[in-house]
Design an enzyme around this catalytic site. Structure first.
Site, PDB file in Angstrom:
ATOM      1  N   HIS A   1      -6.250   5.813   7.633  1.00  0.00           N
ATOM      2  CA  HIS A   1      -5.100   7.005   6.995  1.00  0.00           C
ATOM      3  C   HIS A   1      -5.439   8.331   7.677  1.00  0.00           C
ATOM      4  CE1 HIS A   1      -3.367   5.107   2.837  1.00  0.00           C
ATOM      5  NE2 HIS A   1      -4.094   4.244   3.538  1.00  0.00           N
TER       6      HIS A   1
ATOM      7  N   ASP B   1       0.587  -1.078   0.133  1.00  0.00           N
ATOM      8  CA  ASP B   1       0.122  -0.011   0.312  1.00  0.00           C
ATOM      9  C   ASP B   1       0.800   1.411  -0.134  1.00  0.00           C
ATOM     10  OD1 ASP B   1      -2.394   1.535  -0.046  1.00  0.00           O
ATOM     11  OD2 ASP B   1      -2.549   0.934   2.199  1.00  0.00           O
TER      12      ASP B   1
ATOM     13  N   CYS C   1      -3.253   8.811  -0.924  1.00  0.00           N
ATOM     14  CA  CYS C   1      -4.178   7.446  -2.066  1.00  0.00           C
ATOM     15  C   CYS C   1      -3.638   9.019  -3.772  1.00  0.00           C
ATOM     16  CB  CYS C   1      -5.472   7.991  -1.119  1.00  0.00           C
ATOM     17  SG  CYS C   1      -6.387   6.996  -2.475  1.00  0.00           S
TER      18      CYS C   1
HETATM   19 ZN   LIG Z   1      -3.729   2.211   2.469  1.00  0.00          ZN
END
Ligand SMILES: [Zn+2]
Length: 254
Positions: A164, A42, A195
């Site tokens: 997050h 991620d 993101c």
């Molecule tokens: Zn994430």
């Protein structure tokens, strides 16, 4: 003025009471938390520059060495969509497979917190569903409401949370989930990640900060904070960036 003087001691008494309450509520937390390290997948997949495969492998090995039970290693997505993960086969081949460490390559990723979706995934056989606030806009109240709804449909043991830190709420949101019995938490070393679809989105909750908080609560994670800090320092140096972990910043000698 006299009222202020009267109020002040009362507030101090109030604080003492609060402290007593918080100590007893610690007893209701899970005794043990499983941390799912998502930095190599991620975190790195949002990096613009391609991270060399040996750097990814070394990072994963350092994280395993630090005692993380689960390290999300890579993702089997098309290199057309996520070029950063094009080396997934090499990464999986190159890492040392530490006994007892799991290296999942993909977690279900869905938008939103709908309880119905979670129930569907659970009935489809997902043993663990990670509820993600991938843009980091949620607050503890929203986390509590979402979990209350989801817990009507699936057992708490099937849940993980993935927060997050865009608005600085990740640790508070994770703590809220912990108070509700969730014992699997996603986080990312050095707070790597972001993101691409959320403007100004900062990374995941930093693993260092999570480990520090859980240790302070007396909750077992099996993670060696010192080794974890070294893994964070390694990847920050390789990416030439500052860590997003407050604990790493606070303990940095430089
Ligand atoms: Zn994430």
């Amino acid at each position: 003025m006299a009222t202020v003087k009267k109020v002040l001691p009362r507030r101090l008494v109030g604080l003492a009471t609060l402290r007593a309450v918080s100590t007893s509520s610690v007893g209701t937390f899970p005794k043990q938390v499983k941390i799912v390290e998502v930095g190599p997948r991620d975190g790195l997949q949002n990096e613009k520059n391609i991270v060399p495969t040996p750097v990814k492998i070394k990072l994963i090995d350092m994280l395993s060495e630090a005692g993380l039970p689960v390290v999300e290693a890579t993702s089997f997505v098309s290199p057309k969509w996520v070029p950063q993960m094009a080396d997934h086969a090499e990464v999986l081949k190159g890492i040392q497979k530490f006994p007892g460490v799991n290296y999942p390559v993909l977690t279900p990723n869905f938008k939103g917190f709908q309880a119905a979706v979670t129930k569907k995934l659970y009935s489809m056989g997902c043993y663990e569903i990670s509820l993600g606030d991938t843009i980091g806009v949620g607050t503890p109240g929203a986390m509590k409401d979402m979990l209350s709804a989801v817990l009507q449909e699936v057992p708490v043991t099937a849940l993980a949370v993935h927060c997050h830190d865009t608005y600085g709420q990740a640790l508070a949101n994770t703590l809220t989930a912990l108070q509700m019995g969730v014992s699997v938490m996603d986080s990312s070393v050095a707070g790597l990640g972001g993101c691409p679809y959320a403007q100004g989105a900062s990374g995941n909750l930093a693993t260092e900060d999570l480990v520090y908080m859980l240790a302070g609560l007396g909750i077992h994670t099996g993670v060696n904070l010192q080794k974890l800090l070294e893994a964070g320092a390694f990847i920050c140096q390789a990416l030439n960036r500052r860590t997003n972990s407050k604990v790493a910043q606070a303990t940095c000698k430089l």
